[in-house]
Motif scaffolding. Structure first.
Motif, mmCIF file in Angstrom:
data_model
loop_
_atom_site.group_PDB
_atom_site.id
_atom_site.type_symbol
_atom_site.label_atom_id
_atom_site.label_comp_id
_atom_site.label_asym_id
_atom_site.label_seq_id
_atom_site.Cartn_x
_atom_site.Cartn_y
_atom_site.Cartn_z
ATOM 1 N N PHE A 1 88.103 29.120 34.926
ATOM 2 C CA PHE A 1 87.937 30.411 35.574
ATOM 3 C C PHE A 1 88.319 30.329 37.042
ATOM 4 C CE2 PHE A 1 83.948 28.162 35.835
ATOM 5 C CZ PHE A 1 83.468 28.413 37.109
ATOM 6 N N ARG A 2 88.625 31.490 37.605
ATOM 7 C CA ARG A 2 89.043 31.586 39.004
ATOM 8 C C ARG A 2 88.023 32.399 39.785
ATOM 9 N NH1 ARG A 2 93.764 34.216 38.341
ATOM 10 N NH2 ARG A 2 92.683 36.187 38.509
ATOM 11 N N ASP A 3 87.644 31.898 40.955
ATOM 12 C CA ASP A 3 86.842 32.657 41.905
ATOM 13 C C ASP A 3 87.843 33.535 42.649
ATOM 14 O OD1 ASP A 3 85.533 33.617 44.189
ATOM 15 O OD2 ASP A 3 84.264 31.845 44.330
ATOM 16 N N ASP A 4 87.833 34.831 42.369
ATOM 17 C CA ASP A 4 88.837 35.735 42.929
ATOM 18 C C ASP A 4 88.701 35.935 44.436
ATOM 19 O OD1 ASP A 4 89.953 36.019 40.422
ATOM 20 O OD2 ASP A 4 88.881 37.882 39.977
ATOM 21 N N SER A 5 87.548 35.562 45.009
ATOM 22 C CA SER A 5 87.375 35.728 46.453
ATOM 23 C C SER A 5 88.155 34.687 47.249
ATOM 24 C CB SER A 5 85.893 35.681 46.837
ATOM 25 O OG SER A 5 85.355 34.409 46.552
ATOM 26 N N ASN A 6 88.393 33.513 46.646
ATOM 27 C CA ASN A 6 89.113 32.470 47.382
ATOM 28 C C ASN A 6 90.224 31.799 46.567
ATOM 29 O OD1 ASN A 6 87.767 30.698 45.671
ATOM 30 N ND2 ASN A 6 86.218 30.149 47.192
ATOM 31 N N GLY A 7 90.396 32.204 45.315
ATOM 32 C CA GLY A 7 91.468 31.667 44.484
ATOM 33 C C GLY A 7 91.185 30.313 43.849
ATOM 34 N N THR B 1 81.832 40.701 38.351
ATOM 35 C CA THR B 1 81.249 40.503 39.667
ATOM 36 C C THR B 1 79.837 39.989 39.463
ATOM 37 O OG1 THR B 1 82.580 42.284 40.579
ATOM 38 C CG2 THR B 1 80.625 41.638 41.834
ATOM 39 N N TRP B 2 79.476 38.958 40.218
ATOM 40 C CA TRP B 2 78.152 38.361 40.095
ATOM 41 C C TRP B 2 77.618 38.037 41.482
ATOM 42 C CZ3 TRP B 2 77.646 33.060 41.432
ATOM 43 C CH2 TRP B 2 78.852 32.407 41.682
ATOM 44 N N GLU B 3 76.323 37.872 41.565
ATOM 45 C CA GLU B 3 75.663 37.604 42.841
ATOM 46 C C GLU B 3 75.223 36.147 42.904
ATOM 47 O OE1 GLU B 3 71.949 39.329 45.502
ATOM 48 O OE2 GLU B 3 72.778 40.530 43.887
ATOM 49 N N THR B 4 75.611 35.468 43.984
ATOM 50 C CA THR B 4 75.217 34.081 44.172
ATOM 51 C C THR B 4 73.743 34.014 44.548
ATOM 52 O OG1 THR B 4 75.703 33.994 46.537
ATOM 53 C CG2 THR B 4 77.542 33.533 45.022
ATOM 54 N N ARG B 5 73.205 32.810 44.562
ATOM 55 C CA ARG B 5 71.795 32.643 44.952
ATOM 56 C C ARG B 5 71.552 33.028 46.406
ATOM 57 N NH1 ARG B 5 70.948 27.307 41.385
ATOM 58 N NH2 ARG B 5 70.098 28.379 39.593
ATOM 59 N N THR B 6 72.618 33.036 47.210
ATOM 60 C CA THR B 6 72.478 33.421 48.618
ATOM 61 C C THR B 6 72.703 34.915 48.833
ATOM 62 O OG1 THR B 6 74.804 32.899 49.069
ATOM 63 C CG2 THR B 6 73.178 31.130 49.438
ATOM 64 N N GLY B 7 72.935 35.648 47.738
ATOM 65 C CA GLY B 7 73.097 37.089 47.835
ATOM 66 C C GLY B 7 74.531 37.564 48.024
ATOM 67 N N ASP B 8 75.487 36.635 48.091
ATOM 68 C CA ASP B 8 76.890 37.024 48.217
ATOM 69 C C ASP B 8 77.399 37.518 46.869
ATOM 70 O OD1 ASP B 8 76.985 36.158 50.884
ATOM 71 O OD2 ASP B 8 77.551 34.118 50.278
ATOM 72 N N LEU B 9 78.281 38.524 46.903
ATOM 73 C CA LEU B 9 78.905 39.000 45.682
ATOM 74 C C LEU B 9 80.244 38.311 45.509
ATOM 75 C CD1 LEU B 9 78.129 42.812 45.779
ATOM 76 C CD2 LEU B 9 77.033 41.052 44.401
ATOM 77 N N ARG B 10 80.480 37.822 44.316
ATOM 78 C CA ARG B 10 81.730 37.138 43.987
ATOM 79 C C ARG B 10 82.291 37.759 42.726
ATOM 80 N NH1 ARG B 10 81.631 31.688 45.756
ATOM 81 N NH2 ARG B 10 81.810 31.706 47.987
ATOM 82 N N ARG B 11 83.574 37.632 42.577
ATOM 83 C CA ARG B 11 84.232 38.099 41.357
ATOM 84 C C ARG B 11 84.937 36.901 40.736
ATOM 85 N NH1 ARG B 11 85.035 42.698 38.985
ATOM 86 N NH2 ARG B 11 86.902 43.115 37.772
ATOM 87 N N LEU B 12 84.725 36.708 39.445
ATOM 88 C CA LEU B 12 85.421 35.618 38.769
ATOM 89 C C LEU B 12 86.195 36.177 37.592
ATOM 90 C CD1 LEU B 12 83.902 34.746 35.918
ATOM 91 C CD2 LEU B 12 82.304 33.705 37.492
ATOM 92 N N THR B 13 87.269 35.473 37.270
ATOM 93 C CA THR B 13 88.124 35.848 36.146
ATOM 94 C C THR B 13 88.246 34.660 35.208
ATOM 95 O OG1 THR B 13 89.394 37.398 37.502
ATOM 96 C CG2 THR B 13 90.444 36.626 35.468
#
Length: 140
Positions: free
Chosen positions: A72-78, A118-130
């Motif tokens: 899978f890819r973390d779309d926020s940073n590739g 889109t999912w929320e990290t334990r630190t509250g940041d939202l990330r999108r993965l594909t």
């Protein structure tokens, strides 16, 4: 990330997910057992279970099941990662085994190749993965 962007990501329609009957049953028990110790992740997992299409038998092709190896890819940073989705007792990040009781693990369960979430990290940041690719279950 702006508040508007965060609110937009939170309200996005989630992709459909499919689970095997066995995964559904075991994950339901796990989510209930984790409610007191890990309420946030247990809640996310429960939400995923509630919207899942459950198969009577067999494993869906190119869909993340327990024991599946997933790329899978973390779309926020590739960043592209490969990991196996496992139950908490089998988790070992050094062996690329991610627990389903982590935010990313709960986000991955039931997704098919090509789906993004889109999912929320334990630190509250939202990330999108594909999900890029899914291999058959490696371990139960």
């Amino acid at each position: 990330m702006s508040t508007t962007s965060a609110n937009t990501m939170r309200s996005e329609i989630k992709p459909p997910i499919t689970l095997t009957a066995d995964d559904y049953k075991r994950l339901s028990l796990l989510a209930r057992a984790a409610e007191n110790k890990m309420p946030d992740v247990a809640s996310v997992l429960t939400e995923e279970l509630e919207r899942a299409h459950v198969l009577a038998d067999g494993h869906p092709a190119q869909t993340v099941c327990m024991g599946s190896e997933v790329r899978f890819r973390d779309d926020s940073n590739g960043t592209v990662r490969t990991a196996t989705l496992v139950y908490p007792d089998d988790a070992d990040i050094s062996r690329r085994r991610i627990s389903v009781l982590t935010p990313v693990g709960a986000a991955l369960i039931g997704l098919s190749a090509g789906n993004s979430i889109t999912w929320e990290t334990r630190t509250g940041d939202l990330r999108r993965l594909t999900v890029l690719e899914v291999g058959g279950p490696q371990i139960a």
